[in-house]
Design a protein around this motif. Structure first.
Motif, PDB file in Angstrom:
ATOM      1  N   GLY A  88      52.281 -11.960   1.337  1.00 21.14           N
ATOM      2  CA  GLY A  88      52.380 -10.926   2.349  1.00 21.14           C
ATOM      3  C   GLY A  88      51.205  -9.982   2.147  1.00 21.14           C
ATOM      4  O   GLY A  88      51.016  -9.474   1.036  1.00 21.14           O
ATOM      5  N   ILE A  89      50.395  -9.770   3.171  1.00 24.56           N
ATOM      6  CA  ILE A  89      49.196  -8.941   3.041  1.00 24.56           C
ATOM      7  C   ILE A  89      49.355  -7.701   3.923  1.00 24.56           C
ATOM      8  O   ILE A  89      49.616  -7.815   5.119  1.00 24.56           O
ATOM      9  N   VAL A  90      49.221  -6.526   3.290  1.00 22.49           N
ATOM     10  CA  VAL A  90      49.402  -5.256   3.996  1.00 22.49           C
ATOM     11  C   VAL A  90      48.097  -4.479   3.913  1.00 22.49           C
ATOM     12  O   VAL A  90      47.616  -4.163   2.820  1.00 22.49           O
ATOM     13  N   PHE A  91      47.532  -4.162   5.074  1.00 22.82           N
ATOM     14  CA  PHE A  91      46.250  -3.469   5.151  1.00 22.82           C
ATOM     15  C   PHE A  91      46.447  -1.983   5.450  1.00 22.82           C
ATOM     16  O   PHE A  91      47.422  -1.596   6.097  1.00 22.82           O
ATOM     17  N   GLN A  92      45.494  -1.167   5.031  1.00 24.75           N
ATOM     18  CA  GLN A  92      45.541   0.263   5.304  1.00 24.75           C
ATOM     19  C   GLN A  92      45.390   0.550   6.792  1.00 24.75           C
ATOM     20  O   GLN A  92      46.033   1.447   7.332  1.00 24.75           O
ATOM     21  N   ILE A 165      54.915 -12.590  -3.066  1.00 24.61           N
ATOM     22  CA  ILE A 165      54.266 -11.346  -3.477  1.00 24.61           C
ATOM     23  C   ILE A 165      53.670 -10.652  -2.269  1.00 24.61           C
ATOM     24  O   ILE A 165      53.206 -11.301  -1.329  1.00 24.61           O
ATOM     25  N   LEU A 166      53.703  -9.327  -2.297  1.00 23.26           N
ATOM     26  CA  LEU A 166      52.987  -8.522  -1.324  1.00 23.26           C
ATOM     27  C   LEU A 166      51.711  -7.999  -1.964  1.00 23.26           C
ATOM     28  O   LEU A 166      51.755  -7.404  -3.053  1.00 23.26           O
ATOM     29  N   LEU A 167      50.586  -8.217  -1.307  1.00 22.13           N
ATOM     30  CA  LEU A 167      49.304  -7.643  -1.709  1.00 22.13           C
ATOM     31  C   LEU A 167      49.009  -6.510  -0.736  1.00 22.13           C
ATOM     32  O   LEU A 167      48.805  -6.751   0.457  1.00 22.13           O
ATOM     33  N   ALA A 168      49.014  -5.285  -1.237  1.00 23.38           N
ATOM     34  CA  ALA A 168      48.894  -4.121  -0.358  1.00 23.38           C
ATOM     35  C   ALA A 168      47.649  -3.325  -0.713  1.00 23.38           C
ATOM     36  O   ALA A 168      47.491  -2.885  -1.851  1.00 23.38           O
ATOM     37  N   ASP A 169      46.767  -3.143   0.263  1.00 20.42           N
ATOM     38  CA  ASP A 169      45.500  -2.445   0.047  1.00 20.42           C
ATOM     39  C   ASP A 169      45.597  -1.048   0.653  1.00 20.42           C
ATOM     40  O   ASP A 169      45.481  -0.873   1.861  1.00 20.42           O
TER      41      ASP A 169
END
Length: 236
Positions: A88-92, A165-169
């Motif tokens: 899961g990818i979360v962008f600013q 996993i969530l990868l959050a930037d």
């Protein structure tokens, strides 16, 4: 959800590049399947480049890295979409389609990752919006939502395929403190349900308030609070 006795992420002697420039060298760390880990460092220190390497937006040129069962040093372009289905990818900056409703934004991701049954798609859309507290937002357009609500849509999108996993930037970087705290608590809830979280952040209040493990990009190296004393300063 992916359940495994193996770590979600395992890096050994990795060098992170931006073009021909080595941003981080000799990176070694592991993230277990239920961990919550902060990633910190000054602007330009390599946080975003490391995350991009993990989801194969930047190629791994040196070292070995396994994430959700994929070996990044060997991954082929045709396999990258399958890797990202497990992440899961979360962008600013949200990266929502502004000309599509919340539901259409989520359906786009589902179709792109192999969903075909419209009933199952609708049910999953309702499920993830309920999880992030936006049960009544499916027909709204992004511009009709607050910044915090848009970020909740982004998190819902990231949860579509039950990621390991969530990868959050910097997911709270553009939000006021109260809204940021609510978003962070949502990440905590997701983590407690078994999804690992690796979150890049500049939010010192979060770092002081929540004693999670910290990885810090500093002077071309990655320091790990498991093995080193890390200062959480205000200089970045």
């Amino acid at each position: 959800m992916v359940f495994t006795s193996e770590p979600i992420i395992h890096l050994e002697k990795v060098c992170v590049f931006q073009g021909l420039d080595a941003i981080l060298q000799d990176v070694n760390f592991t993230v277990e399947k239920d961990e919550f880990v902060f990633l910190i460092g000054r602007t330009g220190s390599g946080k975003s480049s490391l995350l991009k390497t993990l989801y194969a937006d930047l190629p791994l040129k040196m070292g070995t890295a396994q994430i959700v069962g994929f070996e990044l040093e060997k991954i082929k372009n045709k396999d990258i979409p399958f890797l990202r289905r497990k992440l899961g990818i979360v962008f600013q900056d949200f990266q929502l389609f502004n000309d599509r409703s919340v539901a259409e934004n989520l359906f786009f991701v589902m179709r792109a990752t192999g969903w075909k049954d419209k009933t199952k798609m609708k049910n999953r859309m309702i499920e993830v919006l309920l999880k992030v507290g936006l049960a009544d937002a499916s027909t709204k357009m992004p511009h009709q939502l607050s910044g915090g609500e848009q970020q909740r849509v982004v998190i819902a999108r990231a949860l579509i395929n039950n990621p390991a996993i969530l990868l959050a930037d910097e997911p709270t970087g553009n939000l006021d403190p109260d809204v940021a705290d609510g978003i962070f608590k949502l990440f905590q809830e997701i983590n407690k349900e078994g999804t690992a979280v690796l979150m890049a952040t500049h939010n010192h209040d979060l770092l002081r308030k929540y004693p999670y493990r910290v990885l810090k990009c500093e002077k071309g190296k990655l320091l790990d609070s498991k093995t080193a004393d890390i200062s959480i300063d205000t200089s970045y």
